[in-house]
Design a protein around this motif. Sequence first.
Motif, PDB file in Angstrom:
ATOM      1  N   VAL A  12       0.828  -1.205   0.000  1.00 44.69           N
ATOM      2  CA  VAL A  12       0.000   0.000   0.000  1.00 44.69           C
ATOM      3  C   VAL A  12       0.865   1.258   0.000  1.00 44.69           C
ATOM      4  CG1 VAL A  12      -1.818   1.258   1.221  1.00 44.69           C
ATOM      5  CG2 VAL A  12      -1.787  -1.252   1.240  1.00 44.69           C
ATOM      6  N   ALA A  13       1.850   1.294   0.892  1.00 47.61           N
ATOM      7  CA  ALA A  13       2.736   2.449   1.015  1.00 47.61           C
ATOM      8  C   ALA A  13       4.138   1.952   1.342  1.00 47.61           C
ATOM      9  CB  ALA A  13       2.246   3.393   2.111  1.00 47.61           C
ATOM     10  N   PRO A  14       4.954   1.742   0.322  1.00 44.49           N
ATOM     11  CA  PRO A  14       6.311   1.227   0.560  1.00 44.49           C
ATOM     12  C   PRO A  14       7.068   2.108   1.545  1.00 44.49           C
ATOM     13  CG  PRO A  14       5.793   1.224  -1.773  1.00 44.49           C
ATOM     14  CD  PRO A  14       4.691   1.983  -1.096  1.00 44.49           C
ATOM     15  N   GLY A  15       7.812   1.459   2.424  1.00 40.54           N
ATOM     16  CA  GLY A  15       8.593   2.194   3.400  1.00 40.54           C
ATOM     17  C   GLY A  15       9.624   1.291   4.031  1.00 40.54           C
ATOM     18  N   PHE A  16      10.194   1.752   5.134  1.00 44.56           N
ATOM     19  CA  PHE A  16      11.259   1.034   5.811  1.00 44.56           C
ATOM     20  C   PHE A  16      10.953   1.023   7.305  1.00 44.56           C
ATOM     21  CE2 PHE A  16      12.792   3.667   2.311  1.00 44.56           C
ATOM     22  CZ  PHE A  16      13.267   2.704   1.427  1.00 44.56           C
ATOM     23  N   GLY A  17      11.254  -0.086   7.972  1.00 48.56           N
ATOM     24  CA  GLY A  17      10.953  -0.197   9.392  1.00 48.56           C
ATOM     25  C   GLY A  17      12.125  -0.685  10.205  1.00 48.56           C
ATOM     26  N   LEU A  18      12.308  -0.080  11.378  1.00 48.61           N
ATOM     27  CA  LEU A  18      13.295  -0.510  12.368  1.00 48.61           C
ATOM     28  C   LEU A  18      12.590  -0.618  13.717  1.00 48.61           C
ATOM     29  CD1 LEU A  18      16.537   1.673  11.917  1.00 48.61           C
ATOM     30  CD2 LEU A  18      16.376  -0.798  11.621  1.00 48.61           C
ATOM     31  N   ARG A  19      13.057  -1.537  14.548  1.00 51.40           N
ATOM     32  CA  ARG A  19      12.556  -1.640  15.915  1.00 51.40           C
ATOM     33  C   ARG A  19      13.658  -2.189  16.799  1.00 51.40           C
ATOM     34  NH1 ARG A  19      12.118  -6.963  16.937  1.00 51.40           N
ATOM     35  NH2 ARG A  19      11.619  -8.384  15.207  1.00 51.40           N
ATOM     36  N   ASN A  20      13.478  -2.037  18.104  1.00 49.34           N
ATOM     37  CA  ASN A  20      14.392  -2.713  19.008  1.00 49.34           C
ATOM     38  C   ASN A  20      13.871  -4.119  19.305  1.00 49.34           C
ATOM     39  OD1 ASN A  20      12.258  -2.156  20.710  1.00 49.34           O
ATOM     40  ND2 ASN A  20      13.506  -1.226  22.323  1.00 49.34           N
ATOM     41  N   ARG A  21      14.676  -4.934  19.948  1.00 52.33           N
ATOM     42  CA  ARG A  21      14.308  -6.339  20.150  1.00 52.33           C
ATOM     43  C   ARG A  21      13.136  -6.487  21.121  1.00 52.33           C
ATOM     44  NH1 ARG A  21      17.971  -9.234  17.459  1.00 52.33           N
ATOM     45  NH2 ARG A  21      19.996  -8.257  17.048  1.00 52.33           N
ATOM     46  N   GLU A  22      12.977  -5.548  22.016  1.00 54.04           N
ATOM     47  CA  GLU A  22      11.882  -5.619  22.969  1.00 54.04           C
ATOM     48  C   GLU A  22      10.565  -5.116  22.378  1.00 54.04           C
ATOM     49  OE1 GLU A  22      13.069  -3.411  26.358  1.00 54.04           O
ATOM     50  OE2 GLU A  22      14.542  -4.909  27.028  1.00 54.04           O
TER      51      GLU A  22
END
Length: 527
Positions: free
Chosen positions: A452-462
């Motif tokens: 739907v809306a190409p993008g990029f994602g980051l998160r921490n392990r928790e």
Amino acid sequence: MSVREPFRRLREIALAAMVVVFQLSSAAGLDLGERQTQVWVTQEWSFSGVETEGNPFDLEAKVKFEHKGTGAIHITPMFYDGDGKWLYRFTPTFRGHWRFRIRSDHPMLNGHTGGIKVGKNAIHRPRGFLTHVGSRIAEMNQDARDLDGYEFNVFMDQEAFSPRIDAFGNDPESAVETAMAYLDHAKANGFEIIFISVYHNWFDFGSLRHSDHESVDPDLETFRVLEALIQAVYQAKGRVHIWAWGDESRKQTPVGLPGGVNGEVDRRLQRYIAARLGPLPGWTIGYGFDLHEWTNEAEVNAWADSLNTWSGWPHLLAARGLVLEGDHTFRSYGSFGREDGVETSNGGPTDFAELRGMMVSDRGRPHLLEERHTFNRSGFDLDMDGTRRLLWRKSMAGGVGGFFGFYGASSPAFRGRPYPDVEQIKTHYTFWHKAASMLDSVVDTTLIEAKVAPGFGLRNRERSKHILYYEDERQLYVDLKKMKAPSRAIVIDTKLPYEPYKVVEWRPGLHVFSAPYESDWAIAVGF
């Protein structure tokens, strides 16, 4: 009060501890007493009256510092400072009590002992040495175990500041003034790491080529300027990235030294760099440029191993286009697509997938685009949009380092200056250095609705912190179903001066943010 005043005060504290000179008149080991200092404040001891035979730069003495609480150990060589003086330095990495002992074959240096009691650094958020956790560049904060993610981006502007160390002049005080102006200029462009090149100034201040001099010993004038510059920039919350050498076509390499690359003279220099600069936080070093033309992986790994062996503290090392295998080393990339080196695609990296591929190709060390991605460089996509997007894509790929800025007008690589909208770069800096720093980052494409809306994602392990980034989008889809608890979300337009466009409270679940117009957007959740 000036913004630099706290750092000037810390420098005064450190320098006050450096004035004690021990006059040695016998071979008996001395108790050098106890000192008090703070974490990250460099201490120095000086000895005079030591008589030697042969080259004083070849006298070897090591000082072992051991922390009683953690068992941490730093071993550093002493170094010759001219006029019969030998010095050693120490930067504490933990609070508490440290003891040290000197070991040397020279009887007048062997056996001396002492101690240091170290308290908390007075700065609210102190910054120590750079290191890495896997492929993520990390910065030490309260102590060596307190780490945070660090965005590593070098800046140069050769039209405004020559990076050559001799261009700063041979007076340390004047050199520091120039370095402060250089750092202020870097920060005004959205960066905090300045670029310095040394070449054969290592041996003779003012010499660039091995044909310019006959010296075989480190040049004290050069080191006094360089260390003053490093310390001042560090105290002003900046860093220095050094290029040790240039290319052989300009004779800016160790090839022409007696014994050549890693010969006796070169090794003497390596040991001296580690002894004199190793205890100082605030610098990293690359071997040079066009390395494929004049050196090889065996030689650059011997250089890196030498610096790592002799230095008691970590400093990230780079060798553009060649593979370094040891500790504290970057995987450093050229950008011309050469098949026999560590390279991006020609003029690359061209997209996020290439950047992410670099990070997963070696998860044990940090990655650095050490080719200079200067504004509008020919063959690269580095106009204002391209520069801004490269910065964000590098960060979203997990923290690839970079090198930006401008060549001088006399260079064929010069394509104009300044950045036409520098606030865009400053927004990236503010976001990653002040708003959304994250060490244990995981690239997670499930955080966005790519179809739907190409993008990029980051998160921490928790899953308590999330960063989302979108290009040319208006409807921003965010999947936070696995987020642990309700969190604040900050939305910014990366094309504008840094200011949260929207601050909302999001619960775990699916969310859609409808922006008023199409742009490149970033969302920080949980910071």
